[in-house]
Design a protein around this motif. Structure first.
Motif, PDB file in Angstrom:
ATOM      1  N   PRO A 230      44.087  21.344   8.427  1.00 29.02           N
ATOM      2  CA  PRO A 230      43.438  22.212   9.427  1.00 29.02           C
ATOM      3  C   PRO A 230      42.132  21.640   9.984  1.00 29.02           C
ATOM      4  N   SER A 231      41.378  20.905   9.152  1.00 29.44           N
ATOM      5  CA  SER A 231      40.130  20.324   9.643  1.00 29.44           C
ATOM      6  C   SER A 231      39.701  19.165   8.750  1.00 29.44           C
ATOM      7  N   LEU A 232      38.820  18.349   9.275  1.00 33.60           N
ATOM      8  CA  LEU A 232      38.256  17.229   8.527  1.00 33.60           C
ATOM      9  C   LEU A 232      37.513  17.737   7.302  1.00 33.60           C
ATOM     10  N   ASP A 233      36.851  18.860   7.414  1.00 32.87           N
ATOM     11  CA  ASP A 233      36.069  19.425   6.313  1.00 32.87           C
ATOM     12  C   ASP A 233      36.914  19.728   5.082  1.00 32.87           C
ATOM     13  N   GLN A 234      38.195  19.910   5.249  1.00 35.14           N
ATOM     14  CA  GLN A 234      39.061  20.243   4.122  1.00 35.14           C
ATOM     15  C   GLN A 234      39.575  19.009   3.373  1.00 35.14           C
ATOM     16  N   LEU A 235      39.190  17.836   3.834  1.00 34.64           N
ATOM     17  CA  LEU A 235      39.641  16.593   3.201  1.00 34.64           C
ATOM     18  C   LEU A 235      38.542  16.026   2.307  1.00 34.64           C
ATOM     19  N   SER A 236      38.916  15.598   1.098  1.00 35.49           N
ATOM     20  CA  SER A 236      37.933  15.010   0.193  1.00 35.49           C
ATOM     21  C   SER A 236      38.182  13.517  -0.043  1.00 35.49           C
ATOM     22  N   ASP A 237      39.410  13.055   0.133  1.00 34.29           N
ATOM     23  CA  ASP A 237      39.731  11.650  -0.068  1.00 34.29           C
ATOM     24  C   ASP A 237      39.068  10.809   1.021  1.00 34.29           C
ATOM     25  N   PRO A 238      38.300   9.774   0.636  1.00 34.04           N
ATOM     26  CA  PRO A 238      37.581   8.964   1.635  1.00 34.04           C
ATOM     27  C   PRO A 238      38.489   8.305   2.678  1.00 34.04           C
TER      28      PRO A 238
ATOM     29  N   MET B   6      38.385   9.039   6.646  1.00 30.46           N
ATOM     30  CA  MET B   6      38.116   7.966   7.604  1.00 30.46           C
ATOM     31  C   MET B   6      39.153   7.975   8.729  1.00 30.46           C
ATOM     32  N   PHE B   7      40.446   8.035   8.350  1.00 29.03           N
ATOM     33  CA  PHE B   7      41.498   8.027   9.369  1.00 29.03           C
ATOM     34  C   PHE B   7      41.416   9.275  10.254  1.00 29.03           C
ATOM     35  N   ARG B   8      41.188  10.434   9.647  1.00 23.41           N
ATOM     36  CA  ARG B   8      41.124  11.676  10.425  1.00 23.41           C
ATOM     37  C   ARG B   8      39.919  11.664  11.361  1.00 23.41           C
ATOM     38  N   ALA B   9      38.765  11.226  10.866  1.00 24.18           N
ATOM     39  CA  ALA B   9      37.565  11.180  11.711  1.00 24.18           C
ATOM     40  C   ALA B   9      37.773  10.243  12.894  1.00 24.18           C
ATOM     41  N   PHE B  10      38.384   9.090  12.655  1.00 23.78           N
ATOM     42  CA  PHE B  10      38.650   8.151  13.746  1.00 23.78           C
ATOM     43  C   PHE B  10      39.607   8.780  14.758  1.00 23.78           C
ATOM     44  N   ALA B  11      40.642   9.437  14.265  1.00 29.50           N
ATOM     45  CA  ALA B  11      41.615  10.068  15.166  1.00 29.50           C
ATOM     46  C   ALA B  11      40.955  11.146  16.013  1.00 29.50           C
TER      47      ALA B  11
END
Length: 112
Positions: free
Chosen positions: A80-88, A92-97
């Motif tokens: 649902p959002s970048l904030d819900q991800l903890s794996d680096p 990284m991939f989600r932020a770039f996307a």
């Protein structure tokens, strides 16, 4: 396209070969980066007579011989959002996307 089957490397390489046909180019110098390099590699493997030279960047051999990126990256695109991800790596991939305003569903399908 959101169907993972549509992103099979051999299908995308065939699309590139058909583009060469459409442009009436019997052979071409082909280059690609990341997914483009994967498509270039598969085009060279499937239709070597069509590729005069190939330049590949941002590609490891596991993306040619294997299935691609870890599926956790696809999961990151579907979160649902970048904030819900903890794996680096996922972050990284989600932020770039998100930064490149990529279609997250299409990226997830491509990775799968």
């Amino acid at each position: 396209l959101y169907d993972p089957a549509a992103y099979e490397s051999s299908i995308m390489a065939e699309d590139a070969r058909r583009l060469l046909d459409h442009l009436d180019l019997p052979r071409a110098d082909v280059m690609g980066y990341s997914m483009g390099a994967r498509i270039t590699a598969h085009l060279a493997l499937q239709a070597p007579e069509r590729v005069r030279s190939a330049l590949l960047g941002g590609l490891g051999i596991h993306l040619v011989e294997g299935v691609g990126l870890p599926l956790g990256i696809a999961d990151a695109m579907e979160a649902p959002s970048l904030d819900q991800l903890s794996d680096p790596m996922q972050r990284m991939f989600r932020a770039f996307a998100e930064q490149t305003r990529s279609d997250l569903r299409a990226l997830a399908a491509c990775i799968r």
